[in-house]
Structure formats: structure tokens, C-alpha cells
Design a protein around this motif. Structure first.
Motif, PDB file in Angstrom:
ATOM      1  N   ARG A 182       0.863  -1.176   0.000  1.00  0.00           N
ATOM      2  CA  ARG A 182       0.000   0.000   0.000  1.00  0.00           C
ATOM      3  C   ARG A 182       0.898   1.224   0.000  1.00  0.00           C
ATOM      4  NH1 ARG A 182       0.653   2.393   4.759  1.00  0.00           N
ATOM      5  NH2 ARG A 182       0.680   1.218   6.720  1.00  0.00           N
ATOM      6  N   PRO A 183       0.370   2.391  -0.337  1.00  0.00           N
ATOM      7  CA  PRO A 183       1.204   3.596  -0.255  1.00  0.00           C
ATOM      8  C   PRO A 183       1.632   3.854   1.186  1.00  0.00           C
ATOM      9  CG  PRO A 183      -0.798   4.006  -1.536  1.00  0.00           C
ATOM     10  CD  PRO A 183      -0.977   2.664  -0.887  1.00  0.00           C
ATOM     11  N   LEU A 184       2.893   4.170   1.349  1.00  0.00           N
ATOM     12  CA  LEU A 184       3.397   4.519   2.675  1.00  0.00           C
ATOM     13  C   LEU A 184       3.176   6.002   2.938  1.00  0.00           C
ATOM     14  CD1 LEU A 184       6.856   2.673   2.639  1.00  0.00           C
ATOM     15  CD2 LEU A 184       4.704   1.853   3.609  1.00  0.00           C
ATOM     16  N   ARG A 185       2.879   6.320   4.180  1.00  0.00           N
ATOM     17  CA  ARG A 185       2.863   7.720   4.571  1.00  0.00           C
ATOM     18  C   ARG A 185       4.301   8.210   4.716  1.00  0.00           C
ATOM     19  NH1 ARG A 185      -0.260   7.447   9.947  1.00  0.00           N
ATOM     20  NH2 ARG A 185       0.695   5.382   9.967  1.00  0.00           N
ATOM     21  N   LYS A 186       4.487   9.518   4.650  1.00  0.00           N
ATOM     22  CA  LYS A 186       5.832  10.066   4.788  1.00  0.00           C
ATOM     23  C   LYS A 186       6.453   9.667   6.120  1.00  0.00           C
ATOM     24  CE  LYS A 186       6.869  14.029   1.860  1.00  0.00           C
ATOM     25  NZ  LYS A 186       7.256  15.463   1.830  1.00  0.00           N
ATOM     26  N   VAL A 187       5.639   9.649   7.180  1.00  0.00           N
ATOM     27  CA  VAL A 187       6.174   9.299   8.488  1.00  0.00           C
ATOM     28  C   VAL A 187       6.646   7.845   8.507  1.00  0.00           C
ATOM     29  CG1 VAL A 187       3.945   8.606   9.487  1.00  0.00           C
ATOM     30  CG2 VAL A 187       5.758   9.489  10.970  1.00  0.00           C
ATOM     31  N   GLU A 188       6.014   6.985   7.735  1.00  0.00           N
ATOM     32  CA  GLU A 188       6.439   5.585   7.664  1.00  0.00           C
ATOM     33  C   GLU A 188       7.730   5.447   6.869  1.00  0.00           C
ATOM     34  OE1 GLU A 188       2.094   3.365   7.967  1.00  0.00           O
ATOM     35  OE2 GLU A 188       2.765   4.146   6.034  1.00  0.00           O
ATOM     36  N   VAL A 189       7.877   6.242   5.806  1.00  0.00           N
ATOM     37  CA  VAL A 189       9.135   6.258   5.059  1.00  0.00           C
ATOM     38  C   VAL A 189      10.259   6.748   5.959  1.00  0.00           C
ATOM     39  CG1 VAL A 189      10.381   7.269   3.112  1.00  0.00           C
ATOM     40  CG2 VAL A 189       7.992   6.566   2.833  1.00  0.00           C
ATOM     41  N   ALA A 190       9.986   7.797   6.737  1.00  0.00           N
ATOM     42  CA  ALA A 190      10.996   8.341   7.641  1.00  0.00           C
ATOM     43  C   ALA A 190      11.392   7.302   8.689  1.00  0.00           C
ATOM     44  CB  ALA A 190      10.466   9.601   8.312  1.00  0.00           C
ATOM     45  N   THR A 201      14.632  -4.475  -3.628  1.00  0.00           N
ATOM     46  CA  THR A 201      13.198  -4.231  -3.509  1.00  0.00           C
ATOM     47  C   THR A 201      12.956  -2.865  -2.901  1.00  0.00           C
ATOM     48  OG1 THR A 201      11.114  -5.172  -2.713  1.00  0.00           O
ATOM     49  CG2 THR A 201      13.001  -5.299  -1.226  1.00  0.00           C
ATOM     50  N   SER A 202      11.695  -2.529  -2.660  1.00  0.00           N
ATOM     51  CA  SER A 202      11.328  -1.208  -2.152  1.00  0.00           C
ATOM     52  C   SER A 202      11.153  -1.231  -0.641  1.00  0.00           C
ATOM     53  CB  SER A 202      10.017  -0.751  -2.803  1.00  0.00           C
ATOM     54  OG  SER A 202      10.137  -0.663  -4.204  1.00  0.00           O
ATOM     55  N   PRO A 203      11.240  -0.059  -0.004  1.00  0.00           N
ATOM     56  CA  PRO A 203      10.949   0.020   1.430  1.00  0.00           C
ATOM     57  C   PRO A 203       9.515  -0.374   1.730  1.00  0.00           C
ATOM     58  CG  PRO A 203      12.097   2.010   0.673  1.00  0.00           C
ATOM     59  CD  PRO A 203      11.702   1.240  -0.552  1.00  0.00           C
ATOM     60  N   ALA A 204       9.280  -0.702   2.988  1.00  0.00           N
ATOM     61  CA  ALA A 204       7.948  -1.009   3.500  1.00  0.00           C
ATOM     62  C   ALA A 204       7.876  -0.397   4.891  1.00  0.00           C
ATOM     63  CB  ALA A 204       7.731  -2.515   3.555  1.00  0.00           C
ATOM     64  N   ILE A 205       6.783  -0.616   5.603  1.00  0.00           N
ATOM     65  CA  ILE A 205       6.851  -0.259   7.006  1.00  0.00           C
ATOM     66  C   ILE A 205       7.956  -1.111   7.625  1.00  0.00           C
ATOM     67  CG2 ILE A 205       4.481   0.558   7.196  1.00  0.00           C
ATOM     68  CD1 ILE A 205       3.716  -2.126   8.379  1.00  0.00           C
TER      69      ILE A 205
END
Length: 267
Positions: free
Chosen positions: A54-62, A168-172
Motif C-alpha cells: 500500500r502507499p506509505l505515509r511520509k512518516v512511515e518512510v521516515a 526491492t522497495s521500502p515497506a513499514i
């Protein structure tokens, strides 16, 4: 053993709490400056925030990037690190537990998880190790779903996580860590760490002490830009769920799915 606490610059109360907690435990720690949402521009967010289920929120990317900094520190120092988020509450026997684990000098372990967070985990039917401190058992951890507030990461585990990130891509953060089935992971029981926002659920305090700044994900409802985007993410989620199911089938005869016990007297 190095202890890294991920802490936002503005979270002065959290840092003060950890300083007092560690003084009481007779331990020292190194503050690891957390990545803030202000450090992530729109182009970086577009690059990092849309490759998971799912799309991550900016705070989750941080949050993810903050944990990545901790992994990179483990590689740089070539030493295991006890990695904590700044709202982690530790049991009274953590100093003895860390010392005993350090004396074990594990050679084939990538990660030890100490946290409990209101979700069942898939662990081995019998402990892999028995420790004196807190009468702690270490079980093989085959699958976890939530919680990255406190874990011990070895250089081998940091290398595996960073290698996966290159592919791969980041996740939570917790999902990224515990969906890496190549990690040789252990789970401590009774749990030695609980996140502050779980203390009410486990009957440790009558009310929360801090406002959450890390951005919890359990009840987040994603927003999609289009029906097509929603289908893409839904497909990824189905693939992720299938992978979890396949993992369970791989270990079903040697595993059990249950809640991890927490001893309130140790907090």
C-alpha cells in the motif's frame, strides 16, 4: 554491546524518558538521529513510498529510513547493536539478558526480537536456548507481523536487510524486517520490551504517557490516486499474503502460532 536509540530531534521528552530509564538500568546508549518527514522531499517520497503493498505515509518512510541508518551503523562498526525506538519500555532484567546473550557469542543468528505487540507470532514449538536472566527462552521466530521497537541485530542480519533493500522497495519497518525469511531470527519469551502505546493493552499503566510520533500503521486506511493504482497495490498485498501462507506451510510441523507471554512483574 552498542545500544542505539532512534530519536527525533524534536522528541525531547522521549529522550529524557530513555535517559532516565537507562540510568535506572545502569546502561548507556547512543542516540541515533531519526529521519524526519522534513528531510524527505516530494521526489524522494515518490521514489520510496509506493513500492510496497500500500502507499506509505511520509512518516512511515521516515521511520524506515531511520531503521536503515541503524542497520548501516551495524555494518560500519561490524558489531551487533541493540536497536530501540524511543518509546520502547524495557524490562528490569535487560542488562543481564544482554550480557548473557553477548557471552553466548551466537555465530548463526541474525536477529533477536524482544518485543510483544498484541499479535500472534509463529515460533518454534520448543525453545532453541534457555537463559537465566528473566528465565528467558529464545524460540526460533518464523514469522512476525508487527513491532520493530526493540531488536538485537547482528552484522549478518544487517547485511541481509540491506541486500534486500537493494533489490526491492521500502515497506513499514517491521514488515520489511520480518518478511525477510532469509533471516535466522529468535524471539524472547517472556517479552523484554513493550512499546509505550501498548502498555495500556497489557495492563501496565492506566493511561499513555506520550503522544505517538512514529506513526502507527495498524489502523491506517490508505488513500489511492486511482482505481488502477488500487488494483496494483491489491495485487501486491495478495502476493504478500500468499508468501506468508507459504511460509507457514513450510514450518507448520515444527511451529506454533500463539501470543508471546509478558511478565508484568518485570516492568
Amino acid at each position: 554491546m552498542q545500544i542505539l536509540i532512534i530519536n527525533l530531534e524534536r522528541s525531547k521528552e522521549r529522550l529524557a524518558f530513555q535517559t532516565q530509564q537507562f540510568d535506572d538500568l545502569g546502561l548507556s546508549f547512543q542516540r541515533l538521529a531519526a529521519v524526519s518527514v522534513d528531510d524527505i522531499d516530494d521526489s524522494q517520497y515518490q521514489l520510496l513510498g509506493f513500492g510496497w503493498q500500500r502507499p506509505l505515509r511520509k512518516v512511515e518512510v521516515a521511520c524506515f529510513l531511520s531503521h536503515q541508518k541503524a542497520w548501516e551503523t551495524v555494518i560500519k562498526t561490524n558489531e551487533p547493536a541493540f536497536i530501540l525506538e524511543d518509546d520502547a519500555v524495557l524490562s528490569c532484567h535487560i542488562p543481564q539478558l544482554l550480557e548473557e546473550i553477548q557471552n553466548y557469542n551466537f555465530k548463526d543468528i541474525d536477529l533477536i526480537n524482544f518485543e510483544v505487540r498484541s499479535r500472534k507470532k509463529i515460533i518454534s514449538k520448543k525453545p532453541e536456548y534457555q537463559l537465566v536472566a528473566g528465565q528467558t527462552a529464545l524460540y526460533n521466530l518464523y514469522q512476525d507481523r508487527t513491532g520493530a521497537a526493540g531488536y538485537l541485530l547482528y552484522p549478518s542480519g544487517a547485511k541481509k536487510l540491506l541486500q534486500r533493500l537493494a533489490e526491492t522497495s521500502p515497506a513499514i519497518a517491521d514488515a520489511f524486517i520480518f518478511s525477510h525469511y532469509g533471516l535466522k531470527s529468535l524471539q524472547a519469551e517472556p517479552a523484554a520490551i513493550i512499546q509505550e502505546d501498548q502498555m495500556v493493552a497489557y495492563g501496565l499503566v492506566p493511561a499513555e504517557q506520550f503522544e505517538s510520533v512514529i506513526g502507527r500503521s495498524e489502523h491506517h486506511k490508505p488513500i489511492y490516486s486511482s482505481a488502477m493504482e488500487k488494483r496494483v497495490f491489491r495485487k501486491r498485498r495478495i502476493i504478500g499474503q500468499l508468501a506468508m501462507g507459504y511460509r507457514y506451510m513450510q514450518v507448520i510441523f515444527k511451529a506454533q502460532k500463539r501470543f508471546i507471554r509478558l511478565d508484568k512483574a518485570q516492568f
